[in-house]
Design a protein around this motif. Structure first.
Motif, PDB file in Angstrom:
ATOM      1  N   ARG A   2       0.831  -1.193   0.000  1.00  0.00           N
ATOM      2  CA  ARG A   2       0.000   0.000   0.000  1.00  0.00           C
ATOM      3  C   ARG A   2       0.870   1.250   0.000  1.00  0.00           C
ATOM      4  O   ARG A   2       1.821   1.367   0.763  1.00  0.00           O
ATOM      5  N   ALA A   3       0.549   2.192  -0.854  1.00  0.00           N
ATOM      6  CA  ALA A   3       1.331   3.420  -0.999  1.00  0.00           C
ATOM      7  C   ALA A   3       1.321   4.250   0.287  1.00  0.00           C
ATOM      8  O   ALA A   3       2.282   4.933   0.596  1.00  0.00           O
ATOM      9  N   GLY A   4       0.250   4.180   1.052  1.00  0.00           N
ATOM     10  CA  GLY A   4       0.152   4.962   2.284  1.00  0.00           C
ATOM     11  C   GLY A   4       1.153   4.545   3.347  1.00  0.00           C
ATOM     12  O   GLY A   4       1.509   5.335   4.221  1.00  0.00           O
ATOM     13  N   LYS A   5       1.623   3.312   3.301  1.00  0.00           N
ATOM     14  CA  LYS A   5       2.594   2.839   4.285  1.00  0.00           C
ATOM     15  C   LYS A   5       4.012   3.266   3.941  1.00  0.00           C
ATOM     16  O   LYS A   5       4.895   3.215   4.783  1.00  0.00           O
ATOM     17  N   LEU A   6       4.255   3.658   2.694  1.00  0.00           N
ATOM     18  CA  LEU A   6       5.584   4.084   2.272  1.00  0.00           C
ATOM     19  C   LEU A   6       5.769   5.550   2.669  1.00  0.00           C
ATOM     20  O   LEU A   6       5.756   6.457   1.849  1.00  0.00           O
ATOM     21  N   ASP A   7       5.960   5.784   3.966  1.00  0.00           N
ATOM     22  CA  ASP A   7       5.964   7.143   4.505  1.00  0.00           C
ATOM     23  C   ASP A   7       7.347   7.674   4.869  1.00  0.00           C
ATOM     24  O   ASP A   7       7.467   8.740   5.448  1.00  0.00           O
ATOM     25  N   THR A   9      11.526   8.406   3.511  1.00  0.00           N
ATOM     26  CA  THR A   9      12.375   8.570   2.337  1.00  0.00           C
ATOM     27  C   THR A   9      13.765   8.036   2.649  1.00  0.00           C
ATOM     28  O   THR A   9      14.374   8.427   3.647  1.00  0.00           O
ATOM     29  N   ARG A  36      10.703   6.052  -1.657  1.00  0.00           N
ATOM     30  CA  ARG A  36       9.838   5.962  -0.484  1.00  0.00           C
ATOM     31  C   ARG A  36       9.865   4.534   0.038  1.00  0.00           C
ATOM     32  O   ARG A  36       9.916   3.578  -0.738  1.00  0.00           O
ATOM     33  N   GLU A  38       8.876   1.851   3.745  1.00  0.00           N
ATOM     34  CA  GLU A  38       8.212   1.626   5.034  1.00  0.00           C
ATOM     35  C   GLU A  38       9.245   1.043   5.983  1.00  0.00           C
ATOM     36  O   GLU A  38       9.993   0.133   5.617  1.00  0.00           O
ATOM     37  N   LEU A  63      10.100  -1.668   0.386  1.00  0.00           N
ATOM     38  CA  LEU A  63       9.967  -0.688  -0.678  1.00  0.00           C
ATOM     39  C   LEU A  63       9.540  -1.355  -1.968  1.00  0.00           C
ATOM     40  O   LEU A  63       9.568  -2.576  -2.070  1.00  0.00           O
ATOM     41  N   ARG A  64       9.143  -0.568  -2.931  1.00  0.00           N
ATOM     42  CA  ARG A  64       8.798  -1.108  -4.248  1.00  0.00           C
ATOM     43  C   ARG A  64      10.059  -1.645  -4.902  1.00  0.00           C
ATOM     44  O   ARG A  64      11.157  -1.211  -4.596  1.00  0.00           O
ATOM     45  N   GLY A  95       8.099  -6.011  -4.728  1.00  0.00           N
ATOM     46  CA  GLY A  95       8.745  -5.166  -3.749  1.00  0.00           C
ATOM     47  C   GLY A  95      10.004  -5.830  -3.212  1.00  0.00           C
ATOM     48  O   GLY A  95      10.332  -6.957  -3.565  1.00  0.00           O
TER      49      GLY A  95
END
Length: 104
Positions: A2-7, A9, A36, A38, A63-64, A95
């Motif tokens: 989920r993109a929201g968890k990649l918070d 940098t 980005r 997690e 990460l992706r 990922g």
């Protein structure tokens, strides 16, 4: 993933050699990617070693997928450099999970 968890940098860096015109060789770190991620787990362990007590700070990033990352690379996060100990692929190039240890 989920993109929201990649918070967070992080910067993935690779060691490079530079040869000066005088012939001297210097090593440095060059950024490969700033992405980005997690932070899955972060811990600090104290253990006894030959020179006394030491602290080992480990962290796991998710990460992706980024092709070409090896354990010779390192991750910089919050001003701290971490050596990569293990790289796990999540799914089929969906990922990566990077297990890293803070450098001394």
């Amino acid at each position: 993933m989920r993109a929201g968890k990649l918070d967070r940098t992080i910067t993935i860096e690779r060691q490079t050699e530079t040869i000066a015109p005088s012939g001297s060789v210097s090593n440095g770190w060059t950024p490969v990617a700033t992405i980005r991620a997690e932070v899955v787990q972060q811990s600090a362990n104290e253990f006894l070693s030959g020179f006394g007590e030491a602290e080992n700070s480990t962290i796991i990033f998710r990460l992706r997928y980024v092709p070409g990352i090896t354990t010779a690379d390192r991750v910089t996060y919050n001003g701290t450099a971490y050596d990569l100990e293990e790289i796990k692929e999540i799914g089929r190039r969906r990922g990566l999970e990077l297990r890293a240890v803070a450098t001394a």
